[in-house]
Each structure stands twice: as C-alpha cells, then as structure tokens.
Enzyme design. Structure first.
Site, mmCIF file in Angstrom:
data_model
loop_
_atom_site.group_PDB
_atom_site.id
_atom_site.type_symbol
_atom_site.label_atom_id
_atom_site.label_comp_id
_atom_site.label_asym_id
_atom_site.label_seq_id
_atom_site.Cartn_x
_atom_site.Cartn_y
_atom_site.Cartn_z
ATOM 1 N N PHE C 120 32.755 33.010 33.360
ATOM 2 C CA PHE C 120 33.665 32.666 34.799
ATOM 3 C C PHE C 120 33.354 30.690 34.220
ATOM 4 O O PHE C 120 31.887 30.389 33.657
ATOM 5 C CB PHE C 120 33.060 32.347 35.838
ATOM 6 C CG PHE C 120 35.185 33.075 36.481
ATOM 7 C CD1 PHE C 120 34.714 34.543 35.553
ATOM 8 C CD2 PHE C 120 35.475 32.450 36.996
ATOM 9 C CE1 PHE C 120 36.552 34.841 36.738
ATOM 10 C CE2 PHE C 120 36.754 32.527 37.538
ATOM 11 C CZ PHE C 120 37.473 34.189 37.197
ATOM 12 N N GLN C 234 42.978 21.366 43.492
ATOM 13 C CA GLN C 234 42.719 21.937 42.262
ATOM 14 C C GLN C 234 44.183 22.869 41.769
ATOM 15 O O GLN C 234 44.299 23.344 41.910
ATOM 16 C CB GLN C 234 41.298 23.119 42.229
ATOM 17 C CG GLN C 234 41.371 23.878 41.656
ATOM 18 C CD GLN C 234 39.916 24.495 41.524
ATOM 19 O OE1 GLN C 234 40.190 25.924 41.226
ATOM 20 N NE2 GLN C 234 38.981 24.225 40.650
ATOM 21 N N HIS C 236 45.148 25.319 39.032
ATOM 22 C CA HIS C 236 44.145 26.256 38.156
ATOM 23 C C HIS C 236 45.095 25.733 36.776
ATOM 24 O O HIS C 236 46.475 25.979 36.768
ATOM 25 C CB HIS C 236 45.049 28.144 38.404
ATOM 26 C CG HIS C 236 43.115 28.905 38.263
ATOM 27 N ND1 HIS C 236 43.913 28.667 36.547
ATOM 28 C CD2 HIS C 236 42.947 29.083 38.237
ATOM 29 C CE1 HIS C 236 42.641 29.856 36.871
ATOM 30 N NE2 HIS C 236 42.366 30.262 37.010
ATOM 31 N N LEU C 250 49.815 33.397 39.650
ATOM 32 C CA LEU C 250 48.426 33.076 38.940
ATOM 33 C C LEU C 250 48.076 33.727 38.098
ATOM 34 O O LEU C 250 48.261 35.063 37.898
ATOM 35 C CB LEU C 250 47.249 32.884 40.044
ATOM 36 C CG LEU C 250 45.385 32.598 38.930
ATOM 37 C CD1 LEU C 250 45.642 31.126 38.835
ATOM 38 C CD2 LEU C 250 44.476 33.481 40.149
ATOM 39 N N GLU C 253 40.976 33.387 35.975
ATOM 40 C CA GLU C 253 40.165 33.526 35.075
ATOM 41 C C GLU C 253 39.430 34.139 34.333
ATOM 42 O O GLU C 253 38.682 33.809 33.209
ATOM 43 C CB GLU C 253 38.756 31.694 35.614
ATOM 44 C CG GLU C 253 38.283 31.025 34.773
ATOM 45 C CD GLU C 253 38.133 30.260 35.716
ATOM 46 O OE1 GLU C 253 38.274 29.482 36.209
ATOM 47 O OE2 GLU C 253 36.585 29.377 35.050
ATOM 48 N N HIS C 375 46.453 25.698 43.066
ATOM 49 C CA HIS C 375 45.717 26.984 43.726
ATOM 50 C C HIS C 375 44.892 26.400 44.581
ATOM 51 O O HIS C 375 44.995 27.341 45.376
ATOM 52 C CB HIS C 375 45.138 27.527 42.044
ATOM 53 C CG HIS C 375 43.966 27.658 42.053
ATOM 54 N ND1 HIS C 375 45.049 29.478 42.902
ATOM 55 C CD2 HIS C 375 42.747 28.879 42.510
ATOM 56 C CE1 HIS C 375 43.891 30.105 42.177
ATOM 57 N NE2 HIS C 375 42.845 29.900 42.221
HETATM 58 C C1 LIG Z 1 45.744 34.318 43.206
HETATM 59 C C2 LIG Z 1 44.130 33.619 43.310
HETATM 60 C C3 LIG Z 1 43.129 34.196 42.975
HETATM 61 C C4 LIG Z 1 41.753 33.514 42.821
HETATM 62 N N1 LIG Z 1 41.250 34.452 42.957
HETATM 63 C C5 LIG Z 1 39.692 33.738 43.405
HETATM 64 C C6 LIG Z 1 38.494 34.921 42.782
HETATM 65 O O1 LIG Z 1 38.571 35.455 41.211
HETATM 66 N N2 LIG Z 1 37.534 33.995 42.559
HETATM 67 C C7 LIG Z 1 37.368 32.978 44.409
HETATM 68 O O2 LIG Z 1 36.007 32.852 44.907
HETATM 69 N N3 LIG Z 1 38.608 32.389 44.755
HETATM 70 C C8 LIG Z 1 39.505 33.414 43.641
HETATM 71 N N4 LIG Z 1 40.483 32.131 44.972
HETATM 72 C C9 LIG Z 1 40.509 31.367 45.195
HETATM 73 C C10 LIG Z 1 40.003 32.667 46.946
HETATM 74 O O3 LIG Z 1 40.739 33.754 47.174
HETATM 75 C C11 LIG Z 1 40.655 32.066 48.925
HETATM 76 O O4 LIG Z 1 40.366 30.465 48.171
HETATM 77 C C12 LIG Z 1 40.244 31.956 49.160
HETATM 78 O O5 LIG Z 1 40.503 33.745 49.337
HETATM 79 C C13 LIG Z 1 40.704 31.447 50.828
HETATM 80 O O6 LIG Z 1 40.282 32.788 52.013
HETATM 81 P P1 LIG Z 1 39.807 31.967 53.346
HETATM 82 O O7 LIG Z 1 39.234 33.129 54.435
HETATM 83 O O8 LIG Z 1 39.003 30.541 53.532
HETATM 84 O O9 LIG Z 1 41.999 31.948 53.579
HETATM 85 P P2 LIG Z 1 42.526 33.462 53.505
HETATM 86 O O10 LIG Z 1 42.556 33.730 53.036
HETATM 87 O O11 LIG Z 1 43.550 32.613 52.984
HETATM 88 O O12 LIG Z 1 43.151 33.496 55.278
HETATM 89 C C14 LIG Z 1 43.227 32.672 55.831
HETATM 90 C C15 LIG Z 1 44.101 33.529 57.051
HETATM 91 O O13 LIG Z 1 44.270 32.654 57.905
HETATM 92 C C16 LIG Z 1 45.659 32.842 58.864
HETATM 93 N N5 LIG Z 1 46.456 31.251 59.559
HETATM 94 C C17 LIG Z 1 46.463 30.765 58.903
HETATM 95 N N6 LIG Z 1 47.581 29.819 59.727
HETATM 96 C C18 LIG Z 1 47.439 30.008 60.796
HETATM 97 C C19 LIG Z 1 48.329 30.323 62.316
HETATM 98 N N7 LIG Z 1 48.347 28.484 62.109
HETATM 99 N N8 LIG Z 1 46.973 30.586 63.278
HETATM 100 C C20 LIG Z 1 46.720 32.339 62.712
HETATM 101 N N9 LIG Z 1 46.493 32.486 61.517
HETATM 102 C C21 LIG Z 1 46.670 31.179 60.269
HETATM 103 C C22 LIG Z 1 46.360 33.486 57.608
HETATM 104 O O14 LIG Z 1 47.367 34.863 58.817
HETATM 105 C C23 LIG Z 1 45.105 34.327 57.025
HETATM 106 O O15 LIG Z 1 44.820 35.628 57.855
HETATM 107 C C24 LIG Z 1 42.106 33.210 44.440
HETATM 108 C C25 LIG Z 1 42.588 32.331 45.092
HETATM 109 C C26 LIG Z 1 44.469 32.928 44.593
HETATM 110 C C27 LIG Z 1 45.755 32.292 45.163
#
Ligand SMILES: Cc1cc2nc3c(=O)[nH]c(=O)nc-3n(C[C@H](O)[C@H](O)[C@H](O)COP(=O)(O)OP(=O)(O)OC[C@H]3O[C@@H](n4cnc5c(N)ncnc54)[C@H](O)[C@@H]3O)c2cc1C
Ligand code: SF4
Ligand code: SF4
Ligand code: FES
Ligand code: FES
Lengths: 252, 251, 598
Positions: C120, C234, C236, C250, C253, C375
């Site tokens: 990556f 970021q 992407h 997306l 990568e 992203h």
């Molecule tokens: C298309 C895509 C591909 C990606 N690919 C990769 C990858 O290959 N490798 C990598 O390391 N990262 C990748 N990322 C980044 C990574 O997926 C995210 O940064 C990561 O999943 C974020 O996880 P999280 O647990 O912080 O939040 P999330 O998984 O986004 O969860 C957020 C949670 O908070 C809840 N929430 C938000 N606001 C509120 C509120 N006000 N009240 C109650 N609940 C709320 C939502 O409902 C959700 O359940 C990618 C991102 C995208 C968009």
C-alpha cells in the site's frame, strides 16, 4: 438543454397503510434509483424516508423493491429499467413498514443473536493458526454478505408463510460460514435442524436470485447444510461410518 | 420480539406482484417440459415392447429383468430408481415446487393465500432427505448404461457405429454428468469436511470436491439435457424397433 | 417533555470499528455499555473500507517490524503525528489483527497458511492484512458478531446523539432521539466514548456516507474539548469521476497495491516526475524497475504510484490542471495492463463489480478514470495517547474522530488498525474512569433546553430547505477549502460560513418526527458548520504546505510550523485557534526515523 425525465412511483405510508405517489425526476448519466429518491427528497418532499449509507453496494442499507424485484436502490441503474412506464419503488414487503421505503428489520438482528458464536480450536504455540486459501475460499463467499436482507425479504417461507421460527437464508449463510469455518469447533447442527428449521426451506432459490453479492446461497450454503443434517439425522450408513472413522466425523 | 409484516399490508394472493417481466414464462416451460416427459415416459414404460433394437437397449428398460412371475412391463421393475433420484433431486425439487405447487410460482410473486406449509419437514416431503440413497442407485445405473452404450457398438460381434450407438453414448455421458454433479455426491466426496489442508486425504478430497463443484454449477443444465437424451434414446430405439425409421450405420 | 432514560457505566457513540472495539473492551472490563449509532448495526463507515488493515506481522516480508511501521507512519504524517500514538499503534496492531482471527475473521492466506499482506502507499513492506477488497466488511462483521454476544452491551440502533450533559466540568450524560419513532432519549452515564467517524459530507465530492457530518467533533467542541489538526483533510487520489452519479465514490488504493499504474491523457506514467525530496531514492526510477518490483524482485524499489496519498492526489491535480487530464477531468488508473483477468477478479472483486455495474467499465480490460475525492480527516478530538481521554473529564474518543496518530497525512490501512488499537484503549480507559468515578446526578432541567433545540426546525414557518443549505455548504467548501488552498479563498470561506450560519438557524422540517430525513438533515447542519469552520480556521493559520494541507501562497513546508499542532477551542461563541507544541520524541525513536532500520 431539454432535460430528459423519468416517472417514478413511490410507496408513501406507514404500518397502517399508504399509497403510491408519482414524481418526475430529471435523468443524468449513470443515474441510479437511489439518486432519483434523493432528488425527490431534496426537492419535492424532505420527509420521504429511505435508508442508505455507502451508495456503492457495500453496506446493504438501501434494499427495496423496484418494479417488483427486490434490489439495492444504489446499484440499480435507471438506464436498465424501462422508462416508458413509471418505475415502482416500494419497501421490502416482508418486514413491517416504518415509513415510506424504510421497514423494521430488527427481527433479523434477533435471529442473529441466537446463533452460537465462533469457537476456535486451540492455536499453535505462537497463538495463531494456519490454514490455506483453499480453506478460506469457501467461507469467504459467505462472509461477503452485506446484510441487505433482500434474501430474507424474498424468501417465501418468511414472505408468504410468515414462519418466524425459520432463520431465513441470510442466517443459514451465516451458519454455514461458521459450520464450514476451518477453525471452528462449535456444533450447531442440531440447532440448524431444530431451532433454525432448515427443513422449511424448499430450495426454490429466490434468495440466490436476488443476492446482490452473488452468493450462491442455496447451492453452496443451504444444500450442503441440509446434507450435513441428513448425515446426522437421516442416514444410518453415514452414522455407522462415522463411528468407524470417528476422526473424520463431519459433525466434529 | 420484532415481527414480520402481516400479509394485509400489500396486495397478496396467487400471482400478485409488481414485477413487470414475464415471470410466468419459466414455470410454464417447466410444466410443459416435465409434463410432456412424464406423459411420454409413463406411456413408454407401460408398453413393455419395442424397447430393444439390434444391440440397442432403451434406457427405460435397462437393466432388463425378465421374470416369469412378472406380468407387467419390465421397465416398472427398475424405473422407480431413476424416478426416485430425479424426484428427490435438489434441482427438480425447486422446479416442481415452483411450477406445480406454486410455492412460490416465481420470486416475489404471491402464492395461494393461506395454505398450510411445512416445507420439507413433514411427510411426504421429509422423504427428500433420502436423496443420497437414490444417488447410490443412480451411480450403479450409470455403469449399467455405460455398458449398454459400449454394447451398442457391437453389431453381431462386429464393431460398428450407428446413430443409435451415438445416441446411447451421449445418453450415458449426460446422465453421468447429471448424476455426478449431484449435491449429495458433492457433499459425500468432500463437502462434508471443514478443513481441506490438514492431511493428504483432505487434499485429495479437496480436488474431487472442486471438480464436482464445477460440474455442480451446471446441475440444472445436465438435468435437462440428460432428461432429453434419455427420452430421445427411447424414442429412437422404439421407432427403429417399430420399423418406422431405419437406424443409419456410419461404420 | 417526554423522554426515555437509560443508565450505563459507559456510553459508546458510534458502532464502526472503533466503537465496537471500545464497547467490547469496556464490557470485558465489567462496565455496562450502551452502544449508540445513527444507522443500523453493521452499516457504519468501517463496512466500506476496502484495501486492508496495516499491521507489521511480517508474514510476507520478514524485514517488517513495528519500528519500520512506526517510521512509515511518522514520515507519512510529515512528522506532525503524536509520536507516542504512532508507537503504540505500530506495536499493538499485530496483536489486534490476530485477535480478529480468534474471533472468526477469515483473512486471505499466504502459502504457509498465515495472514496474507499486500502493498500500500507509504508502507515500505507488504503490510496490509486484507480480504480481497472488502476488509472493512470482514472487520465490522467480526466485531459486530462478537459484540452481540457480550452480556453487558445494549445496542441502540438508529439513534442520534445531539447533546452532552455536564455537571461542573464532568460529562454525565447524553441526549438524543430515536429515528424510528422520533422519541427523545436520555443516557445517564459516567463516561462517553466518541467513535463517530469523520466529516466528509462537508464537501461535495466525497467518498463518505450521510453519517459523516462531524457530529463527534462538534459535540466534543461544544462540550469544551480541544479539536486538533483540523486543517488536515485527506483527499484520496482515486475516486471515481464518472458517471456523475458516482462521482467521488472510492477506488481502493489496493488497485495500486496490486500493481495498478497512473497515466495521463498522453499515456505518460507521470508519477515518476513527482517523487518528493523526502522520498528520493526509495522509489523506482524507471518503468523497468517498477516492472521488476511487481514481478517480486526484492532488490527493485516500489513504483512511485505507491507514494503517500497527499503526494499522489497533488500530482493528479497538477496533471489535470496542465491539460493532460482524462475526458471527465481525472486521470487513468490502469490495472488491466499489469495483471491477468483472474488475479484482478480475485483480489479486487468489489472494484470489478462497482465499475461494471455503475460505470460500464470492465477493469480487467480498460483503465478506470479517477480523480481526488474527500475521504478522511486526520484531525479531530485531541486525546491522550494511552487512554483516549479527551480534554474534558469523562469524555474519550477513538477512531477517525480522534486526532494525533496520523499527523498531516494518513497512510492507507492505518485507519482500520487505528480503530482496533485505540478503540480498545479507549474502552479500557473509559471503563477504568467509570470504576474510579461514582455517577453524578444530572440536572434534568437541561433536557428541556435540548428538546426545544431539537424541535426548533418544526416551528419555522418560512424556513430554508435543509438540503439546499447543505448543497450550498458543500459547494462552498469544495471551491474554497478543497485540495489546494490560499488566503483569499479561505477568507471567502469564512465569510460564507457566517452567512450560512444564519441560514442554518432558519432551516425547517416538515412532517412529523417518525423517520424524518429532512429533520435529521436540519440537525446535521449545525455540526457540519462547526467542523467546516474548524477546518477553514486551522487552514488559514497554517501558513505552509504539509501533507493533506496545501497552500498555493505558501507552497513549501516550513521548519517553524513543524513544531506545533493547531488546536481549536470554544471561547464563548468564538472559535479560537491556538498553537500547541508537539510533544518531544525520545532520542531512540528519533534515530529510528532518521536512519531507518535496515
Ligand atoms: C470507501 C472507503 C474505503 C476505506 N478504505 C480503508 C482501508 O482500506 N483501510 C483503512 O485503514 N481505512 C480505510 N478507510 C477509512 C476507514 O474506513 C474509516 O476511517 C474508519 O472506518 C472509521 O471508523 P470509525 O470507527 O472511526 O467510524 P465509523 O465506522 O464511520 O463509524 C461511525 C459511527 O458513529 C455513528 N455516529 C455518528 N454520528 C453519530 C451521532 N450523532 N449519534 C450516534 N451515532 C453517531 C455512526 O452511526 C457510525 O456507527 C476507508 C474509508 C472509506 C470511506
Ligand atoms: S431457497 Fe430456501 S431459503 Fe432461499 S428463498 Fe427459497 S425457500 Fe427461502
Ligand atoms: S446473503 Fe446476499 S441477499 Fe442475503 S443478506 Fe447477505 S448479501 Fe443480502
Ligand atoms: S447504500 Fe449501501 S448498499 Fe446501497
Ligand atoms: S441434486 Fe440433483 S441429482 Fe442429486
């Protein structure tokens, strides 16, 4: 620029009932049904309810019935649908409607909780396991499931016969992913027969037809599980054989 | 606990749907296909004559048992086995549950309102679980029919090829493909294992399972082709035996 | 006013990777946990992650270890990372990934039967454990299925948290509403873990879902917590640019990790021209060398397509500006010429599917058209590296919503590992805090004010359409605070934000409270405004270019600005930007970075 438009007929209502409302939406290149719904939401009626998250067929939020077929709204392109007649968009009909295109799928989460969790065999000295890609392949197909519940929606055992004791294709897939997991040692076979009622499935394959992840639900998950159930419960020869070669016992 | 929706919310009942495609076409074709085969094969099996011609033996009558005490068609002595095999076949089950029982007629299409349903949990459908025993029998039939096909190349002790030889060979081949793409076989040959990589036996089983899996993806296709070849083989031999057509010798 | 009350030791807001991991840990420690999320369980953003999770397991290349991972992360973040977080992350992520396997995850395998790892951008060795291109799905499902079997976790799906309650300076509860019924909910608690993810919806072209409205950052900010590094967004490099419907979606990568190359309209493989001085000598210099690398030659260096995301995104931007872009304003990403059909379909199944079904492009035969898309946000809530504690007692944060690990730019795959490592630590931290602090009585009078605020959009007579306001905000942010920035544009953004603020006060909701997306959008807007303002103000202050933050008026990195992070604090109604010096890195680690490890 003369804009091309499409007519779209959306179910509006709640658990008490509802009606179909027709809207005109402007068409653009690559447009999917979810775009049309969003357009209505942003312009004609802010209250139109729909679930979505990824808009790329990855989260399984946006299941509905488009021209009567259970599909993901974000993966159904407008240009694949006949535009001479209005396009009907409805919620999944097997589950109680909450509002418009959103229905109450919580029953599925309840079923999921009843499935005994993964239980790995003892790891190697370094605390990890070894298994080959060949072993992984089979369960990885099942693990592709995005829990859109379109298969649950279309399955006639749930849709027409309302057999709430039946786990439904989604959870038979999940059971298969656990039962065929190369590391798992839990035995769920009796439950599959007695508690999840695999016998209620008459392998008519609608689940496979609608699965957006193209999981061959019936052939690769349900039928092999049925065969395992046969070995355990209906096949004296297999039983005898298993006693003889206890080591190769499928039922662990 | 959360529930499923009641059937009253949207229109229900046999054939109700918002689908705009020709969903009824498939069940109609199945009814037509299985129906015509059923009628013809019953008639042919009951005939008790015109089932052999030269070195050719109709698959409806193979293996041929002639007993003094049996006064009916010899086909009836054996046909229950392939019939049972097909009747309990996972593919045919799907086809006739949909086309003949309308349970369901097609995906997301309504069924007869309020009929009792117990899937395959009660008699008679619980018997579907014995499919693998029919598979064992069917596998024996494949050897017999292959032998028949072999025999069909020997005309009075001399090697030769007639259209009938080819028909019987094709029949044995497609029946073989159908039989060995069976889901039960796929399970028995390796699908029952959870782990394919931990010993040499497992590796061999993985190979066979993979091959059967590839065949199995076309199980429906083999089911229909072999149904046609079996029927056609009988028609061909019957017509030859009745003198209506002449078998063409290629060599 | 009617509301339902629930009481737990710890409330976790967000059920993505970070939230689920935190909930599992807190529950394991014996705390009772309420897990609240805006969508259904298993639909959080984490489900969309594709490429993989970074962990120095060393399964594919034995030379990999935590020190190299640490170094890559720091250099990828342009040295603005919190060094301690980067160290913990590099050290603990292998254990977190192995733990997933113990909970049932099925990663792709090496020939020896271990977890397979792929290349990556910015990672020196193949480091990303993955499952084809649906790694996030595997992770969230594994965590979800593990979590639902924990006795003391209660899940609240489709509930939105809108307010925090404090007694004195301590957190004591959260208030929100249930989408399905519209009823109000009060969560009484000792500690809150925020795991709400990012802010992508502030921009028009983004890879994010409707949930990414910066709720967590805004809630924390309003509760008095510090936000940090908010200028680092970021973009992407590879989002879809066509058709319109999927602009921004997306393209993993992983495509480049598997060998995909970038070309401009002249057919040039332009990345060779954009290797920055910091990475000179570490990347292949000729196409021939890049080819050998792809064929597995360990002496060959990585192709420049695998530079960090900030570099690749800027390069694409420059090519398009110079008139060498593709027909729809992107460049070409080509895997078809590099790998056979079989490999592409096996390793990138969902990309294949996505292009086939949404763009009529067969990626095994044709190149994809791609361009930058918003992203991820590196910045967020300022937290303690060990426990995930924010600067307000009782408040914790983990995952994308927290700041520190990634500095000025995040390496691909470092987010999923971030979720696991710091999700667990925040769970531990919060459970510990809950044990040490008895519950405090919340003054429920505050709740009436919360409820009134929530219901305000229903009482606007001639208010604004929230969707229109959101559209205006997104377009404005794209135009003025996008991938390249400058003083006068940022100033315009600040002025527009002030106008938008008054519009947001007037947004109106029609209909009733049951599952009302218009109402939800009204509520989201306030948060989007706060984070947009934070991004803009921080971007204004950082008068240099670094990582995800590019200023045309200050195109170079400055040694002076490398010494501190910008922190945003609420002072009355005003948002203050303040400098916070970087914590000092121990000498041993500094040497690691300067000299490398090999
Ligand atoms: C298309 C895509 C591909 C990606 N690919 C990769 C990858 O290959 N490798 C990598 O390391 N990262 C990748 N990322 C980044 C990574 O997926 C995210 O940064 C990561 O999943 C974020 O996880 P999280 O647990 O912080 O939040 P999330 O998984 O986004 O969860 C957020 C949670 O908070 C809840 N929430 C938000 N606001 C509120 C509120 N006000 N009240 C109650 N609940 C709320 C939502 O409902 C959700 O359940 C990618 C991102 C995208 C968009
Ligand atoms: S094959 Fe079985 S599980 Fe699938 S839809 Fe048909 S009855 Fe339901
Ligand atoms: S098995 Fe397929 S149809 Fe069923 S829930 Fe999973 S992805 Fe959806
Ligand atoms: S929105 Fe995620 S699958 Fe359609
Ligand atoms: S499944 Fe069709 S023959 Fe066994």
């Amino acid at each position: 620029m003369s804009e091309k438009t499409a007519k779209i007929k959306v179910f509006r209502g709640d658990e008490k009932g509802g009606e179909y409302k027709e809207y005109d939406v402007p068409l653009f290149e690559g447009m999917v049904v979810l775009d049309a719904i969003h357009h209505i939401q942003a312009t004609a009626d802010n209250t139109l309810a729909v679930r979505w998250n990824c808009k790329a067929g990855k989260c399984g939020s946006c299941g509905g019935e488009i021209n009567g077929k259970p599909r993901l709204m974000c993966m159904t392109r407008m240009d694949t649908l006949p535009l001479d007649k209005p396009i009907t968009v409805e919620p999944m009909k097997t589950f109680p409607v909450i509002k418009d295109l959103v229905c109450d799928v919580s029953w599925n989460f309840e079923i999921n909780k009843k499935i005994p969790p993964f239980k790995p065999k003892a790891p190697l000295a370094d605390g990890t396991w070894r298994f080959s890609q060949e072993d992984a392949d089979r369960v990885q197909e099942f693990r592709k499931c995005i829990e859109c519940f379109l298969c649950q929606n279309v399955c006639h055992v749930l849709r027409n016969h309302k057999k709430e004791e039946f786990a439904g294709p989604r959870f038979l897939v999940r059971l298969a992913s656990l039962e065929m997991h190369p590391l798992d040692v839990e035995d769920r076979l009796s439950l599959i027969k007695e508690a999840f009622h695999i016998g209620l499935c008459n392998i008519t394959k609608c689940c496979t037809e609608v699965c957006p992840e193209h999981i061959t639900i019936t052939d690769n998950a349900i039928i092999p599980l049925k065969e395992r159930v046969v070995s355990r419960f209906y096949d004296p020869i297999a039983k005898f054989w298993q006693k003889l070669f206890a080591k190769n016992d499928v039922t662990k | 606990m959360a529930r499923l929706a009641p059937n009253t919310m949207f229109k229900s009942g046999l054939g109700t749907t918002q689908r705009k495609d020709n969903w009824w076409l498939q069940p109609v074709l199945v009814v037509f296909g299985l129906g015509s085969f059923g009628i013809y094969s019953t008639w042919a099996a009951l005939q008790g004559n015109h089932y052999a011609f030269g070195p050719y033996l109709s698959p409806f009558y193979s293996p041929l048992f002639i007993f003094d005490w049996w006064h009916w068609s010899p086909a009836l002595l054996i046909l229950w086995a392939p019939l049972g095999f097909r009747a309990t076949c996972y593919y045919y089950r799907k086809a006739y549950y949909r086309a003949f029982f309308a349970d369901p007629p097609a995906c997301a299409v309504g069924e007869l309102a309020e009929h009792r349903y117990s899937g395959e949990t009660k008699f008679p459908f619980i018997l579907q679980n014995i499919h693998r025993f029919f598979f064992y029998l069917a596998a024996i039939f494949i050897f017999i029919l292959s032998y028949d096909a072999y025999e069909a190349f020997w005309f009075d002790g001399h090697f030769g090829i007639g259209v009938g030889s080819l028909v019987l060979t094709a029949n044995a081949l497609f029946l073989g493909l159908y039989t060995f793409s069976c889901h039960s076989f796929r399970h028995l040959i390796g699908g029952k294992r959870d782990c394919f990589s931990n010993c040499s036996l497992a590796k061999a089983q993985y190979k066979t399972w993979s091959i059967v899996s590839i065949l199995n993806q076309r199980h429906m296709l083999w089911a229909w082709i072999s149904l046609c070849t079996v029927g056609f083989a009988d028609v061909y031999i019957r017509l030859c035996a009745m003198g209506i057509i002449h078998d063409i010798r290629i060599i | 006013m009617n509301y339902q009350t629930f009481e737990h030791d710890v409330i976790v807001i967000g059920a993505g990777g970070a939230g689920l991991r935190a909930a599992i840990e807190a529950a394991t420690q014996g705390a009772t946990v309420g897990l609240v999320c805006k969508s259904l369980l298993g639909k959080a953003h984490t489900v969309m992650a594709e490429g993989g999770v970074a962990a120095a397991l060393g399964n594919v290349d034995l030379r990999d270890n935590w020190q190299v991972h640490f170094r890559d992360t720091m250099r990828g973040g342009k040295m603005l990372n919190n060094w301690r977080m980067a160290q913990i992350h590099a050290q603990e992520s292998p254990a977190r990934v192995n733990e997933l396997e113990a909970w049932g995850a099925v990663f792709d395998r090496t020939k020896e039967g271990k977890i397979l790892q792929r290349n990556f951008g910015g990672h020196q060795f193949p480091r990303l454990a993955h499952v084809g291109d649906r790694t996030g799905l595997e992770i969230i499902r594994t965590l979800q299925d593990h979590a639902v079997h924990q006795k003391n976790i209660e899940v609240f799906m489709e509930c939105t948290i809108t307010h925090f309650l404090k007694e004195g300076n301590k957190i004591c509860g959260a208030f929100g509403y249930r989408r399905v019924t519209g009823e109000f909910l009060f969560f009484k608690t000792k500690a809150i873990i925020l795991a709400t993810g990012g802010i992508g919806k502030s921009f028009r072209i983004n890879s994010n879902s409707w949930e990414y409205t910066g709720d967590g950052q805004a809630l924390a900010y309003k509760a008095g917590a510090d936000l940090m590094d908010m200028e680092f967004v970021q973009f992407h490099p590879t989002g879809m640019v066509w058709p319109l419907s999927v602009k921004g979606t997306l393209v993993t990568e992983g495509v480049r990790g598997e060998g995909g190359i970038l070309k401009n309209s002249k057919g040039e493989r332009f990345m060779f021209r954009y290797v920055p001085p910091m990475f000179k000598g570490e990347f292949a210099e000729t196409e021939e060398e890049a080819k050998r690398w792809l064929a597995g030659d360990k002496s060959a260096r990585r192709p420049p397509e695998l530079l960090t995301r900030d570099v690749v995104a800027k390069a694409i931007n420059a090519e398009v500006k110079a008139g060498r872009g593709s027909p729809h304003g992107g460049v070409f990403l080509d895997i078809a010429s590099q790998r056979d059909v079989e490999t592409i379909r096996k390793k990138l199944p969902s990309m294949y599917h996505q292009f086939k079904e949404l763009a009529n492009v067969d990626i095994t035969k044709e190149p994809m058209e791609i361009g930058p898309t918003c992203h991820y946000i590196m910045g967020g809530i300022r937290v303690d590296a060990e426990t995930g504690a924010a600067t307000v007692p009782g408040l914790f944060a983990a995952g994308e919503v927290a700041a520190g690990l990634h500095g000025a730019n995040r390496l691909g795959g470092n987010s999923l590992s971030d979720l696991l490592v710091f999700g667990r630590r925040a769970g531990l931290g919060a459970a510990q805090y809950a044990k040490e602090n008895s519950s405090i009585k919340a003054d429920t009078k505050q709740l009436d004010t919360c409820a009134t605020e929530l219901l305000k959009p229903f009482n606007q007579k001639n208010g604004e359409n929230p969707y229109e306001v959101m559209d205006q905000l997104q377009k404005m942010m794209d135009a003025h605070v996008g991938i390249v920035r400058e003083e006068k544009e940022l100033q315009k953004a600040i002025d527009s934000l002030a106008q938008l603020k008054s519009k947001v006060k007037n947004v109106k909701a029609a209909g009733d409270r049951t599952y009302n997306p218009g109402w939800q959008t009204c509520l989201d807007l306030e948060n989007m405004l706060i984070v947009s303002e934070a991004i803009t103000r921080a971007a204004m202050e950082r008068k240099e270019s670094r990582g995800g933050h590019t200023r045309i008026d200050y195109p170079e990195s400055s040694a002076e600005y490398a010494k501190f992070n910008f922190v945003l604090r609420k002072k009355g109604e005003e948002m203050r930007v303040e400098k916070e010096p970087l914590p000092k890195m121990p000498a041993a680690l500094e040497i690691l970075i300067k000299e490398g490890t090999t």
